[in-house]
Design an enzyme around this catalytic site. Structure first.
Site, PDB file in Angstrom:
ATOM      1  N   TYR A  73       0.843  -1.190   0.000  1.00  0.00           N
ATOM      2  CA  TYR A  73       0.000   0.000   0.000  1.00  0.00           C
ATOM      3  C   TYR A  73       0.883   1.246   0.000  1.00  0.00           C
ATOM      4  O   TYR A  73       1.499   1.583   0.995  1.00  0.00           O
ATOM      5  CB  TYR A  73      -0.929   0.026   1.214  1.00  0.00           C
ATOM      6  CG  TYR A  73      -1.889  -1.135   1.315  1.00  0.00           C
ATOM      7  CD1 TYR A  73      -2.223  -1.892   0.195  1.00  0.00           C
ATOM      8  CD2 TYR A  73      -2.483  -1.473   2.529  1.00  0.00           C
ATOM      9  CE1 TYR A  73      -3.108  -2.952   0.293  1.00  0.00           C
ATOM     10  CE2 TYR A  73      -3.372  -2.527   2.626  1.00  0.00           C
ATOM     11  CZ  TYR A  73      -3.668  -3.272   1.510  1.00  0.00           C
ATOM     12  OH  TYR A  73      -4.559  -4.335   1.616  1.00  0.00           O
ATOM     13  N   ARG A 223     -16.355  -2.481  -1.986  1.00  0.00           N
ATOM     14  CA  ARG A 223     -15.480  -1.382  -2.409  1.00  0.00           C
ATOM     15  C   ARG A 223     -16.214  -0.039  -2.421  1.00  0.00           C
ATOM     16  O   ARG A 223     -15.899   0.853  -3.199  1.00  0.00           O
ATOM     17  CB  ARG A 223     -14.852  -1.693  -3.767  1.00  0.00           C
ATOM     18  CG  ARG A 223     -14.041  -2.970  -3.730  1.00  0.00           C
ATOM     19  CD  ARG A 223     -13.282  -3.250  -4.999  1.00  0.00           C
ATOM     20  NE  ARG A 223     -12.617  -4.547  -4.899  1.00  0.00           N
ATOM     21  CZ  ARG A 223     -11.423  -4.774  -4.311  1.00  0.00           C
ATOM     22  NH1 ARG A 223     -10.779  -3.767  -3.781  1.00  0.00           N
ATOM     23  NH2 ARG A 223     -10.909  -5.990  -4.271  1.00  0.00           N
ATOM     24  N   GLY A 224     -17.198   0.086  -1.522  1.00  0.00           N
ATOM     25  CA  GLY A 224     -17.933   1.340  -1.370  1.00  0.00           C
ATOM     26  C   GLY A 224     -19.266   1.373  -2.066  1.00  0.00           C
ATOM     27  O   GLY A 224     -20.103   2.238  -1.777  1.00  0.00           O
ATOM     28  N   GLY A 229     -23.759   3.295  -3.830  1.00  0.00           N
ATOM     29  CA  GLY A 229     -24.433   2.988  -5.084  1.00  0.00           C
ATOM     30  C   GLY A 229     -23.718   3.592  -6.281  1.00  0.00           C
ATOM     31  O   GLY A 229     -22.528   3.913  -6.226  1.00  0.00           O
TER      32      GLY A 229
END
Length: 353
Positions: A73, A223-224, A229
């Site tokens: 990361y 992933r959100g 949406g």
């Protein structure tokens, strides 16, 4: 459709964060963790360091003490961030998990599990994190050129030397998990698991439970997408790697928004947000499960922790579980490196250099 039904502030009522035993080797963690990747990489530009340190401290003080990072990361910058955040007595309050094996080389991802790299990666992570010992050290992705017994042999040495306490695997096949566990007990397996990513349930989850291995779901909010949406995709910044994920492509997105709308409808009935409902579904999978939703905002963190108070009936679990049948598109942009496709060669094939 949006489902911002509940507004949260930094002064919201505290939620009791339960503790669970992760695996059968003695590691105890918060029932929900904090994924730290997005603070430094992958989801757009790195976020301001002081704000991220404040968020990490807020999480720890709220009872979310299971922190997840990786050497890839950044690369490296997320571990450095956590190292700074854990100064001043914070280190003793947390269960610190990091990973190795995935590295960027010449614009591509290379996976390495050979003993020399295992040791060098661990030493480098200890230095960046500025700690004496890593609580949970994962093989981030499986090197299909190296027998897993060889990788585990070096990890076992690191345990014996006191540099790591527990060993984990991420996106490992069932056969790889069994072979690794025979060399040294595996404490946790980290895999994608959410309302719309269910491929691990038939084989991998039962195998982990048979062996006494805890499960750490990553991307428990899709992933959100299960939080925001389609508007998530519209607002992605340059450099956000979610842009290449199959489920977010136009041919699938129109269909997948139906899943989000159904979640919103149930969340409205429950008086919670879509994020809380999706996380609650993961929490209800068992007491050996600790998901690690990531965020870069204290308000979103508070909302996510609120999922621990959402109770679901068997009928609601069944209704939510059925939404997976509506999903279109692969769960990952690089399926070849996920658990079904990463068996390693037999130990007899290994010739040490």
């Amino acid at each position: 459709m949006t489902c911002n039904l509940v507004q949260f502030s930094n002064s919201q009522m505290a939620v009791n964060v339960p503790r669970i035993k992760l695996g059968s080797q003695g590691l105890e963690v918060s029932k929900q963790g904090l994924g730290c990747m997005g603070m430094s990489t992958s989801y757009g530009a790195p976020k301001p360091e002081p704000e991220m340190i404040e968020l990490i401290h807020h999480a720890i003080n709220s009872g979310v003490t299971f922190l997840d990072t990786s050497d890839v990361y950044g690369p490296h910058t997320n571990e450095i961030l956590l190292g700074k955040a854990l100064k001043g007595g914070m280190r003793e309050k947390v269960q610190l998990a990091t990973k190795f094996a995935a590295m960027h080389k010449d614009g591509k991802m290379e996976i390495r599990g050979d003993p020399a790299y295992v040791r060098a990666a661990c030493e480098a992570s200890l230095k960046r994190l500025d700690v004496d010992c890593i609580d949970l050290y994962y093989v981030h992705r499986i090197d299909t050129r190296v027998p897993i017994e060889v990788t585990m042999g070096e990890l076992k040495k690191l345990v014996e030397e006191g540099k790591i306490k527990y060993i984990g695997l991420s996106e490992a096949s069932v056969s790889t998990i069994r072979r690794a566990h025979a060399i040294h007990p595996i404490t946790a397996v980290q895999n994608e698991w959410s309302l719309w990513s269910r491929d691990l349930e038939e084989e991998l989850v039962p195998a982990c439970r048979e062996l006494g291995i805890g499960i750490v779901p990553y991307s428990p909010l899709g992933r959100g997408f299960l939080s925001s949406g389609p508007k998530l995709i519209q607002n992605l910044s340059e450099g956000d790697f979610r842009k290449i994920f199959p489920r977010f492509q136009a041919e699938n997105l129109e269909h997948n928004k139906l899943v989000y709308e159904r979640i919103c409808e149930m969340a409205a009935r429950k008086g919670c947000t879509s994020s809380q409902l999706a996380l609650a579904w993961v929490h209800h999978q068992g007491d050996d499960v600790s998901p690690i939703p990531g965020t870069t905002k204290i308000q979103n963190f508070n909302e996510n922790v609120g999922a621990l108070s959402v109770k679901l009936t068997p009928e609601e679990m069944t209704e939510l579980s059925g939404l997976a049948d509506l999903v279109k598109g692969e769960r990952h942009a690089y399926m070849a490196s996920t658990w079904k496709y990463v068996d390693t060669p037999p130990l007899s094939s290994w010739k040490a250099e």
